[in-house]
Design a protein around this motif. Structure first.
Motif, PDB file in Angstrom:
ATOM      1  N   CYS A  86       0.831  -1.209   0.000  1.00  0.00           N
ATOM      2  CA  CYS A  86       0.000   0.000   0.000  1.00  0.00           C
ATOM      3  C   CYS A  86       0.866   1.260   0.000  1.00  0.00           C
ATOM      4  CB  CYS A  86      -0.941  -0.006   1.204  1.00  0.00           C
ATOM      5  SG  CYS A  86      -2.205  -1.278   1.056  1.00  0.00           S
ATOM      6  N   THR A  87       1.888   1.281   0.852  1.00  0.00           N
ATOM      7  CA  THR A  87       2.766   2.447   0.915  1.00  0.00           C
ATOM      8  C   THR A  87       3.468   2.657  -0.429  1.00  0.00           C
ATOM      9  OG1 THR A  87       3.112   2.001   3.251  1.00  0.00           O
ATOM     10  CG2 THR A  87       4.677   3.496   2.210  1.00  0.00           C
TER      11      THR A  87
ATOM     12  N   GLY B 156      -4.569   2.111  -0.262  1.00  0.00           N
ATOM     13  CA  GLY B 156      -4.873   1.434   0.990  1.00  0.00           C
ATOM     14  C   GLY B 156      -5.493   0.077   0.688  1.00  0.00           C
ATOM     15  N   ALA B 157      -5.801  -0.685   1.748  1.00  0.00           N
ATOM     16  CA  ALA B 157      -6.399  -2.003   1.519  1.00  0.00           C
ATOM     17  C   ALA B 157      -7.417  -2.311   2.604  1.00  0.00           C
ATOM     18  CB  ALA B 157      -5.324  -3.087   1.487  1.00  0.00           C
ATOM     19  N   GLU B 158      -8.442  -3.055   2.217  1.00  0.00           N
ATOM     20  CA  GLU B 158      -9.438  -3.552   3.170  1.00  0.00           C
ATOM     21  C   GLU B 158      -9.443  -5.067   3.103  1.00  0.00           C
ATOM     22  OE1 GLU B 158     -13.059  -1.611   2.049  1.00  0.00           O
ATOM     23  OE2 GLU B 158     -12.443   0.283   2.986  1.00  0.00           O
TER      24      GLU B 158
ATOM     25  N   GLY C  50      -3.490   2.970   4.279  1.00  0.00           N
ATOM     26  CA  GLY C  50      -3.514   2.091   5.452  1.00  0.00           C
ATOM     27  C   GLY C  50      -4.221   0.791   5.145  1.00  0.00           C
ATOM     28  N   VAL C  51      -4.043  -0.171   6.062  1.00  0.00           N
ATOM     29  CA  VAL C  51      -4.701  -1.475   5.914  1.00  0.00           C
ATOM     30  C   VAL C  51      -5.756  -1.589   7.002  1.00  0.00           C
ATOM     31  CG1 VAL C  51      -4.380  -3.977   5.974  1.00  0.00           C
ATOM     32  CG2 VAL C  51      -2.608  -2.521   4.971  1.00  0.00           C
ATOM     33  N   ARG C  52      -6.982  -1.839   6.616  1.00  0.00           N
ATOM     34  CA  ARG C  52      -8.075  -2.010   7.576  1.00  0.00           C
ATOM     35  C   ARG C  52      -8.645  -3.420   7.441  1.00  0.00           C
ATOM     36  NH1 ARG C  52      -7.597   2.647   5.736  1.00  0.00           N
ATOM     37  NH2 ARG C  52      -8.550   2.023   3.774  1.00  0.00           N
TER      38      ARG C  52
END
Ligand code: ADP
Ligand code: MG
Length: 328
Positions: free
Chosen positions: A229-230, A235-237, A305-307
Motif C-alpha cells: 500500500c505504501t 490502501g487495503a481492506e 492504510g490497511v483495515r
C-alpha cells in the motif's frame, strides 16, 4: 576442522551443475552468465541464532529455512532461482552441524536447481547470511509499487500456521488441544510450516503478467500488505472471514488466536498479491494446479492504510501489525 575443510564439506554436499556457472566456489569470485533479455533479481536475508531460530534448532532445519526465506523473496518478484552465496558465522567448527545444515540447504536447492557459487566462513555467534540470485524479464517482475485502486487482494496457501507452530513449540497449548485425537499430527504440521517453509516459486512464476503488485508474507499479512500500500500510494481492506486457514490452525486455536496469527503472526512465506478481479477468476485455477492456490481476501482502496473487518462489516482492531527489529 579448519575453515577450508568446512568450505569443502559445504561445497561437496551442495554441488549442483549449471551451465551458467562458469566458475563456482574456490576462486576469489564466481563467474556467472545472466541470460540475455533478463535482469538479475538479488535478495539477502540473515538468520541470527536466538532471534530468528532457537539455538537448539537442528542444522538441517536452519539450512532449509535460510534458503527458503530467501527463495520466498525471489518468488515474490516472479523470478526463477539460479545462484546463492552463503556467509556462515559459526561459534566453532562443528562438522556434524555444518553437514546437517548443508544437507537441509541442498535438499531445497536441488528442488530449484540452485547452485551455491561462493560465500565466506567466519567464527563468531551463529548467524547465516544468504544472498540469492534469480532471473526475471524486467517487465514481468512483480513489484510492490504496482497495486491499483479496485484491485482484488489475494494470498496463496494458508496464513498463521508458522505462528501457530511457534506456539506449539512453546508448549503454549490448552488441555483441549492436547487431548484432541489428531492434535499431535496437527501440531507437527504447524511446526513443519515454521521450520520448513515452502517458497512459492511456481506461484510467483504463474503470476507473471497476471498479478499487479506482490510481496511475500514474512512479517505478517497486515504489515506486508501495508508495504504494498505504501509503495503503491493506496490502501487495503481485508475481510477477516475470507482469510485462508489450515485444518490444523482451525482445529487447535480459537477465533481470536487465529485472527491474531493470520493477521500478524509472520513467517508464513505465502505470496500476497493484487490483481484486477475481473480476469482473475480464470487464471486462479492455473495457480491451484501449480500445487498451491490463492484466495481472495480483500481489495485495494484509495484511503491509505490497511483495515480489517469481520464478516458483519465491523472493524477488527489489530493489536500488533507484525514483527520489526529495533521496535520499542
Ligand atoms: P577469499 O579469502 O578470497 O575471500 P575464502 O578463503 O573466504 O576466499 O573462500 C574461498 C572460496 O570458498 C571462495 O570461492 C568462497 O566464495 C568460497 N566460500 C567460503 N565460504 C563459503 C561458504 N560458507 N559457502 C560457500 N562457499 C564459500
Ligand atoms: Mg573470504
Amino acid at each position: 576442522m579448519a575453515e577450508f575443510d568446512l568450505i569443502e564439506l559445504i561445497r561437496a554436499r551442495c554441488a549442483i551443475a549449471r551451465d551458467d556457472v562458469r566458475l563456482g566456489i574456490g576462486d576469489d569470485a564466481a563467474l556467472l552468465a545472466v541470460p540475455a533479455g533478463q535482469v538479475l533479481a538479488v535478495s539477502t536475508d540473515t538468520l541470527v541464532a536466538g532471534v530468528h531460530f532457537a539455538q537448539s534448532t537442528k542444522g538441517y532445519d536452519v539450512g532449509w529455512k535460510a534458503l527458503a526465506v530467501n527463495l520466498s523473496d525471489l518468488a515474490a518478484m516472479g523470478a526463477t532461482p539460479a545462484w546463492a552465496t552463503l556467509a556462515l558465522t559459526l561459534p566453532q567448527a562443528d562438522a556434524a552441524w555444518v553437514a546437517d545444515f548443508a544437507d537441509g540447504f541442498a535438499a531445497l536447492a536441488r528442488e530449484f536447481k540452485l547452485a551455491l557459487v561462493g560465500g565466506d566462513t567466519t567464527q563468531g555467534p551463529l548467524s547465516i547470511t544468504l544472498t540469492v540470485h534469480g532471473f526475471v524479464p524486467e517487465k514481468a517482475a512483480l513489484r510492490r509499487d504496482a497495486a491499483q485502486i479496485g484491485d482484488a487482494v489475494f494470498v496463496t496457501g494458508t496464513l498463521g500456521d508458522a505462528a501457530a507452530g511457534l506456539r506449539c513449540l512453546d508448549k503454549h497449548t490448552t488441555a483441549a488441544q492436547r487431548t484432541l485425537a489428531t492434535a499431535s499430527t496437527m501440531r507437527e504440521s504447524l511446526i513443519a510450516r515454521l521450520q520448513r517453509p515452502t517458497p512459492r516459486i511456481a506461484q510467483g512464476l504463474a503470476l507473471r503478467g497476471r498479478a499487479r503488485a506482490c510481496i511475500d508474507v514474512s512479517d505478517g499479512l497486515v504489515a506486508d500488505l501495508g508495504h504494498i500500500c505504501t509503495a503503491s500510494s493506496v490502501g487495503a481492506e481485508i475481510d477477516l472471514g475470507l482469510l485462508p486457514a489450515s485444518p490444523a490452525l482451525f482445529s487447535l486455536f480459537d477465533a481470536d488466536a487465529r485472527a491474531e496469527m493470520q493477521l500478524a503472526g509472520g513467517d508464513d512465506y505465502e505470496l500476497c498479491f493484487t490483481a484486477p478481479k475481473a480476469n482473475a477468476t480464470y487464471w486462479l485455477n492455473d495457480l491451484a494446479s501449480s500445487g498451491c492456490g490463492a484466495t481472495r481476501i480483500g481489495r485495494i482502496v484509495a484511503e491509505p492504510g490497511v483495515r480489517v473487518h469481520d464478516s458483519a462489516g465491523n472493524p477488527v482492531a489489530i493489536a500488533r501489525a507484525g514483527w520489526q527489529h529495533f521496535a520499542s
